[in-house]
Design a protein around this motif. Structure first.
Motif, PDB file in Angstrom:
ATOM      1  N   UNK A  24       0.859  -1.176   0.000  1.00 52.34           N
ATOM      2  CA  UNK A  24       0.000   0.000   0.000  1.00 52.34           C
ATOM      3  C   UNK A  24       0.897   1.228   0.000  1.00 52.34           C
ATOM      4  N   UNK A  29       2.368  14.005   0.628  1.00 48.51           N
ATOM      5  CA  UNK A  29       1.405  15.069   0.932  1.00 48.51           C
ATOM      6  C   UNK A  29       2.088  16.080   1.850  1.00 48.51           C
ATOM      7  N   UNK A  30       1.591  17.313   1.816  1.00 45.72           N
ATOM      8  CA  UNK A  30       2.073  18.371   2.726  1.00 45.72           C
ATOM      9  C   UNK A  30       3.498  18.113   3.183  1.00 45.72           C
ATOM     10  N   UNK A  31       3.664  17.628   4.402  1.00 52.79           N
ATOM     11  CA  UNK A  31       5.040  17.490   4.913  1.00 52.79           C
ATOM     12  C   UNK A  31       5.438  16.025   4.948  1.00 52.79           C
ATOM     13  N   UNK A  32       4.716  15.183   4.197  1.00 54.64           N
ATOM     14  CA  UNK A  32       4.982  13.745   4.303  1.00 54.64           C
ATOM     15  C   UNK A  32       5.539  13.227   2.986  1.00 54.64           C
ATOM     16  N   UNK A  35       5.002   6.995   1.259  1.00 55.05           N
ATOM     17  CA  UNK A  35       5.334   5.887   2.185  1.00 55.05           C
ATOM     18  C   UNK A  35       4.677   4.627   1.666  1.00 55.05           C
ATOM     19  N   UNK A  37       3.672   0.375   2.713  1.00 56.57           N
ATOM     20  CA  UNK A  37       3.639  -0.684   3.735  1.00 56.57           C
ATOM     21  C   UNK A  37       3.386  -2.001   3.011  1.00 56.57           C
ATOM     22  N   UNK A 133     -17.361   7.573  -4.599  1.00 57.99           N
ATOM     23  CA  UNK A 133     -16.074   8.247  -4.563  1.00 57.99           C
ATOM     24  C   UNK A 133     -15.009   7.520  -3.786  1.00 57.99           C
ATOM     25  N   UNK A 134     -15.264   6.260  -3.397  1.00 59.81           N
ATOM     26  CA  UNK A 134     -14.240   5.568  -2.607  1.00 59.81           C
ATOM     27  C   UNK A 134     -13.065   5.168  -3.479  1.00 59.81           C
ATOM     28  N   UNK A 135     -13.370   4.515  -4.616  1.00 55.21           N
ATOM     29  CA  UNK A 135     -12.297   3.969  -5.448  1.00 55.21           C
ATOM     30  C   UNK A 135     -12.194   4.748  -6.751  1.00 55.21           C
ATOM     31  N   UNK A 161      -7.355   4.545  -4.764  1.00 53.21           N
ATOM     32  CA  UNK A 161      -8.574   5.140  -4.192  1.00 53.21           C
ATOM     33  C   UNK A 161      -8.623   6.626  -4.524  1.00 53.21           C
ATOM     34  N   UNK A 162      -9.689   7.275  -4.087  1.00 55.61           N
ATOM     35  CA  UNK A 162      -9.911   8.659  -4.548  1.00 55.61           C
ATOM     36  C   UNK A 162      -8.907   9.621  -3.912  1.00 55.61           C
ATOM     37  N   UNK A 163      -8.033   9.132  -3.013  1.00 49.89           N
ATOM     38  CA  UNK A 163      -7.007  10.006  -2.423  1.00 49.89           C
ATOM     39  C   UNK A 163      -5.660   9.734  -3.079  1.00 49.89           C
ATOM     40  N   UNK A 165      -4.221   6.875  -3.005  1.00 54.85           N
ATOM     41  CA  UNK A 165      -3.505   5.790  -2.323  1.00 54.85           C
ATOM     42  C   UNK A 165      -3.601   4.541  -3.195  1.00 54.85           C
ATOM     43  N   UNK A 167      -3.029   0.443  -3.810  1.00 50.86           N
ATOM     44  CA  UNK A 167      -2.827  -0.853  -3.159  1.00 50.86           C
ATOM     45  C   UNK A 167      -2.507  -1.844  -4.284  1.00 50.86           C
TER      46      UNK A 167
END
Lengths: 198, 150
Positions: A24, A29-32, A35, A37, A133-135, A161-163, A165, A167
């Protein structure tokens, strides 16, 4: 191509099992920074509507769809969450592998389109029709049949997904079977675990 | 003369914890309503109570909710909708999703007690990456279990 492999899989794969690895990846984003997993375990399915993901690493977590209820058990939290299956699954990738038994049934929930061959696999893109709007998208990769005239092997699921992310689930040692024992898809909450129906 | 022995080193994790700005793990929240409601998700928590982000994902890896906050503004994204709030406190108080004590989590996850009239936290196993908290008020009571990478 991918569509033909998916049709063959959906219409002929009755049951099966495979080892899976899931990565995943969260976009930066922003300060990240980005990543990812990695987890792995065993996957089993029996059409229509039954499957289980037994996550073994890095922690124990079990997801079982018994045909009516989707059970999720986290051993460390000793928590079981149960949800009606169609409420939880409708447009999810698991529906592709374990629920729909015809392409028409699948096309009710997804807009399917052929994608170019990539790293030795034939691909299909599935866009969920439900607008919750999930996927954002699901891509399914099939490896060529292991033996002459054999069925193509489900090899990869790429879910975004809609953000943003992603997998990425890859399957190995995918073996089809005429059927699996029903007990494999019955979930009994462990003694003392807190169980909540949603 | 012999040098005075230097003060014993504080436990290695202590200084690192103070400045820590990122945690990840899984959480389960059970609201003891009738019928009880439960939320289970993987999470990453980053930043500080003043500016940061809580990202909740389902066991299979898709995003359930993304909470972000900075001075003067907070937002909760779920699927296609986004709700905006004046502050993190306002958002966690009114957000319909999981009523999580996000600001307190920053202290609890560091093993620092955080005075709160509503929640009572058990920090005895934080070093092993286990945190338990009970919400006494507002009713109904709720129970939070967190497993995280210490």
């Amino acid at each position: 191509g991918g569509m033909q492999a998916l049709a063959q899989f959906v219409e002929s794969a009755r049951a099966g099992q495979a080892a899976f690895t899931q990565v995943v990846t969260t976009p930066p984003r922003q300060e990240q920074a980005a990543r990812s997993k990695t987890s792995s375990g065993q996957f089993e399915f029996q059409r229509p509507g039954r499957f289980r993901f037994d996550y073994q690493k890095p922690f124990t977590q079990t997801i079982v769809a018994d045909g009516t209820t989707l059970w999720m058990y986290d051993a460390d939290l000793d928590q079981v969450t149960a949800r009606p299956q169609e409420q939880a699954l409708g447009a999810s990738p698991a529906a592709i592998i374990a629920s729909a038994t015809t392409m028409q049934a699948l096309q009710k929930d997804f807009e399917l389109s052929e994608e170019p061959r990539r790293n030795g696999q034939d691909w299909v893109k599935a866009l969920p029709r439900s607008k919750d709007g999930q996927l954002q998208s699901i891509r399914i990769g099939f490896a060529p049949a292991a033996s002459e005239g054999g069925a193509p092997q489900l090899a990869t699921l790429e879910i975004v997904d809609s953000f943003g992310q992603q997998s990425l689930i890859t399957f190995e040692r995918f073996t089809l079977k005429p059927s699996l024992p029903a007990s494999r898809f019955q979930f009994k909450p462990p003694q003392g675990a807190s169980v909540v129906m949603q | 003369c012999a040098h005075a022995p230097s003060a014993p080193e504080p436990p290695a994790s202590q200084p690192a914890q103070a400045g820590r700005r990122f945690w990840q793990g899984r959480l389960a929240l059970q609201v003891e309503s009738e019928p009880p409601q439960s939320y289970a998700a993987s999470f990453t928590l980053s930043g500080t109570p003043e500016a940061g982000e809580l990202h909740l994902t389902s066991p299979v890896g898709s995003t359930l909710a993304l909470m972000r906050w900075q001075p003067g503004q907070a937002s909760l994204q779920q699927g296609a909708q986004t709700e905006t709030y004046a502050s993190l406190q306002d958002m966690t108080a009114r957000a319909t999703g999981a009523p999580l004590p996000v600001a307190a989590l920053f202290s609890w996850l560091r093993g620092q007690p955080q005075a709160s009239a509503d929640w009572h936290a058990d920090l005895s196993r934080v070093a092993e990456g286990r945190l338990y908290a009970r919400r006494l008020q507002p009713l109904p009571t709720a129970q939070l279990k967190v497993v995280f990478e210490p």
